[in-house]
Structure formats: C-alpha cells, structure tokens
Design an enzyme around this catalytic site. Structure first.
Site, PDB file in Angstrom:
ATOM      1  N   THR A 106       0.834  -1.214   0.000  1.00 13.80           N
ATOM      2  CA  THR A 106       0.000   0.000   0.000  1.00 13.80           C
ATOM      3  C   THR A 106       0.865   1.259   0.000  1.00 13.80           C
ATOM      4  OG1 THR A 106      -1.723  -1.167   1.179  1.00 13.80           O
ATOM      5  CG2 THR A 106      -1.811   1.235   1.252  1.00 13.80           C
ATOM      6  N   THR A 135       4.800  11.145   7.739  1.00 16.29           N
ATOM      7  CA  THR A 135       4.887  11.053   9.203  1.00 16.29           C
ATOM      8  C   THR A 135       6.266  11.467   9.696  1.00 16.29           C
ATOM      9  OG1 THR A 135       4.977   9.410  10.969  1.00 16.29           O
ATOM     10  CG2 THR A 135       5.460   8.609   8.801  1.00 16.29           C
ATOM     11  N   ASP A 136       6.327  11.863  10.971  1.00 14.78           N
ATOM     12  CA  ASP A 136       7.642  12.177  11.551  1.00 14.78           C
ATOM     13  C   ASP A 136       8.433  10.917  11.877  1.00 14.78           C
ATOM     14  OD1 ASP A 136       6.258  11.258  13.798  1.00 14.78           O
ATOM     15  OD2 ASP A 136       6.623  13.045  15.018  1.00 14.78           O
ATOM     16  N   GLU A 137       7.786   9.744  11.783  1.00 13.75           N
ATOM     17  CA  GLU A 137       8.501   8.507  12.120  1.00 13.75           C
ATOM     18  C   GLU A 137       9.616   8.194  11.131  1.00 13.75           C
ATOM     19  OE1 GLU A 137       6.377   5.106  13.426  1.00 13.75           O
ATOM     20  OE2 GLU A 137       4.779   6.259  14.351  1.00 13.75           O
ATOM     21  N   TYR A 160       6.658  -0.014   9.172  1.00 16.90           N
ATOM     22  CA  TYR A 160       5.764   1.096   8.809  1.00 16.90           C
ATOM     23  C   TYR A 160       6.564   2.333   8.413  1.00 16.90           C
ATOM     24  CZ  TYR A 160       3.132   5.364   9.547  1.00 16.90           C
ATOM     25  OH  TYR A 160       2.606   6.627   9.386  1.00 16.90           O
ATOM     26  N   LYS A 164       6.960   4.353   4.800  1.00 21.78           N
ATOM     27  CA  LYS A 164       6.623   5.772   4.580  1.00 21.78           C
ATOM     28  C   LYS A 164       7.857   6.538   4.095  1.00 21.78           C
ATOM     29  CE  LYS A 164       3.229   7.736   5.165  1.00 21.78           C
ATOM     30  NZ  LYS A 164       2.097   7.981   4.211  1.00 21.78           N
TER      31      LYS A 164
END
Ligand SMILES: Cc1cn([C@H]2C[C@H](O)[C@@H](COP(=O)(O)OP(=O)(O)O[C@H]3O[C@H](C)C(=O)[C@H](O)[C@H]3O)O2)c(=O)[nH]c1=O
Length: 340
Positions: A106, A135-137, A160, A164
């Site tokens: 995805t 995201t900040d991740e 994850y 991203k």
C-alpha cells in the site's frame, strides 16, 4: 449560477481518520473544487466518518485501491484530475511488525502507482500538485533532547516508518527526475474523533469504557508529540495552497507527553466523565511486553511552517482531549468497529 471548478482533487484515503478530516475541510471550504475520495475501505476506513459531507455536490466517492493501475487510469481519464492529496496508507506500527509486506504494497507500491498516473496524465506545464502526507517517524527516534527538523536525516526503524520513508523518497525522486510538482508534510501523532480504536488514545478510551486492561508497552517512558487532527487538516490546507513545490513541511503540536503521563491523564478525565471514583481507570493499567524496535521519542520543530506559512495549532491539548473523549462517549458504536 454554478462556480467554475478550479481544481479537481483526487484525495486518497479519505475514509480514514486524518483523511476524513481533510475531506471535510476541503469539501466545506472550497465549493469550486471537485473532491474525489478514493478509498479501499480497509478495516480502518469508514464511510460513516464522512456522513455529514457525503451529499455535498462537490464530493464524490470511489471504492478502490491505489495499487490498481487500471482503476487509476480510468479515474484520471474520466475526471481530469489536476491535483492529488495522498493520505491512503497502512498506518499502524504494530500491524507492520506482523505483516510488513502489506505496508510495502500500500505505502510504497500504491504511492508509486499514483505517481505513475500523474506522470502519464499531467502535462509538464499544467497547474498540478502531488501533495504527499507523511509522518515524523521517517526520522527515526530522538533521545531525551532535540527536535526533528526538515533537514534531519531519515532513519526509520519500523516496517511502517521504512515504508513511509520509501514513499517520501519516491515522491522526491519523481520531482527530481520528471519535474513532478510535489509537497511533502511530515506530521507528529494525531488524535481526535474518528480515530480507529487500535491506536493508543482511542484503544484506551475503549478499554476504560469496557473496564478492560490498558496495555502500556515497556515502562511507558516513551514520548510522543500530540496534535489535534483538525489542526493537522488545517496545516495541510495551508501547505497545499501556500507551500512551495519541492519543499517539505514538518507539522507538530509542540506538545510532548510520556505515554504513562498521558495514560494517567486519560484515566482521570474518563473517571470524571463517567462518574467513577478517581483511580478506577488507573487500576486497569497493565505494563506489557515492549513493542520491538520501539522509538523512544518523537518531537517536531514546526518553525518552518510557522514562519513561512503562518501555521500554528489552534486547539490546546486539554480542549482537544475533552472534545475527543466527549465524541467517543456520544458515539459508543464507533468503538465496536471490528478490526480484521
Ligand atoms: C497501541 C498502543 C501503543 N502504545 C504506545 C506505543 C507508542 O509509544 C505510543 C503511541 O502508539 P500508537 O500506536 O498510537 O502510535 P505511534 O506508534 O506513535 O504511531 C502513530 O503516530 C505516527 C506519527 C504515525 O505516523 C502512525 O501512523 C501513528 O500510528 O503508545 C502502548 O503503550 N500501548 C498500546 O496498546
């Protein structure tokens, strides 16, 4: 007299948590835009999130997956998409640990399929933008001090965040290689109504209501920077309209909480709202096995979006948390949504 359509926006993942707040803002604020929501309606997507705007004339919904190239072809051809706001993503870190491939499909392949559709259908001199919500991740984990800025090196730790980070790199690569106009924003933890009850805040609200254990990972000394979801949607609106193509904007609440302190606050607020003796919910706290690769701390430096675009959060944590709890208490069926 009908207004001229200025932009036809394909908004992906609009039935999800953040996506639905962005759809609501754009549909109500921009009557002269066409907003087409493409959503696969996975376990976390829910069209009830949009029941208040679903009948608006400038809104339409398409059920489908961003990895489906033929579907994207037909959407771009039929609707003459001018802009994309890309929010569709698998978003839960724990799920990514159990099923990394779904996150690659995805978040990475889906993003590249969308970029490919834009590359195929957008003329190089047209008025276009690929707005990528991230995201900040992607920056990895901070120690006890410091903040993520737009120039912090990417250092993702979970499947994850790696997916991203990869999607962000592909968006930039399309900008460099094909001249695709893009903007990326990287945001901290969101909270608010319509959040699927697998994430910390809605899960713990659900468990408190059902008097079930509150599973705090590790020692609870992990820190997150919380932002009310409507403030995130407003930041996206601003960066989409006023941001400079090719730029990245960090978005955060400047609102850091250790998980255990946040859980205590949540417990006490819920006891108060439910008229239960103070301490009843705290008694449900259970320290459990830590998340593998658990990032210690995320915190955003939002100076750039503040100085360049004039954005700042408008909702205090106290106000946002109260609104969130009141929303869940008045929509208890939302917490029953089965996770598949
Ligand atoms: C679900 C759960 C979480 N936690 C801990 C783990 C984290 O330290 C913190 C928040 O966890 P949550 O899963 O809600 O969110 P993050 O892992 O920080 O990630 C979230 O914020 C970023 C920006 C995204 O980009 C993600 O999409 C979004 O899910 O609470 C627990 O201690 N117990 C639990 O049962």
């Amino acid at each position: 007299m009908k207004q001229k359509v200025h932009k036809t926006i394909l908004l992906t993942g609009g039935a999800g948590f953040i996506g639905s707040h962005v759809v609501r803002l754009f549909v109500t604020k921009y009557a002269n835009y066409k907003i087409i929501n493409l959503d696969a309606l996975t376990y976390a997507g829910n069209l009830e999130n949009l029941s208040d705007v679903a009948q608006q004339e400038n809104y339409s919904f398409i059920h489908g997956d961003i990895t489906d190239a033929a579907l994207l072809d037909s959407i771009f051809q039929e609707h003459q998409i001018t802009h994309v706001i890309h929010l569709a993503a698998e978003s839960h870190v724990d799920r990514s640990i159990n099923d990394p491939l779904q996150f690659v499909k995805t978040n990475v392949i889906g993003t590249v399929q969308l970029l490919e559709a834009c590359r195929k259908y957008w003329a190089s001199d047209g008025d276009h933008l690929f707005y990528h919500v991230s995201t900040d991740e992607v920056y990895g984990s901070l120690g006890q001090t410091g903040l993520f800025t737009e120039s912090t090196a990417y250092d993702p730790n979970s499947p994850y965040s790696a997916s991203k980070a990869s999607s962000d790199h592909f968006v930039r690569a399309y900008g460099e290689t094909y001249g695709m106009p893009y903007i990326i924003s990287n945001c901290s933890n969101n909270y608010g109504p319509h959040h699927f009850p697998e994430k910390l805040i809605p899960l713990f609200i659900k468990n408190i209501l059902e008097e079930q254990p509150l599973p705090v990972y590790g020692d609870g000394n992990y820190t997150r920077d919380w932002l009310y979801v409507v403030d995130h949607a407003k930041a996206i609106d601003l960066a989409f309209h006023e941001g400079i193509p090719g730029e990245t904007y960090n978005i955060g609440g400047h609102n850091e909480w250790r998980n255990i302190d946040l859980v205590h606050l949540l417990c006490d607020l819920m006891d108060d709202k439910l008229d239960r003796p103070i301490g009843s919910s705290r008694a449900l706290i259970s320290f459990v096995k830590d998340r593998p690769g658990h990032d210690l701390r995320y915190a955003i430096d939002a100076t750039k979006i503040g100085n360049d675009l004039g954005w700042k959060p408008s909702v205090t944590f106290e106000e946002g948390l109260n609104k969130t709890l009141d929303w869940y208490l008045s929509h208890p069926s939302y917490l029953k949504t089965p996770a598949s």
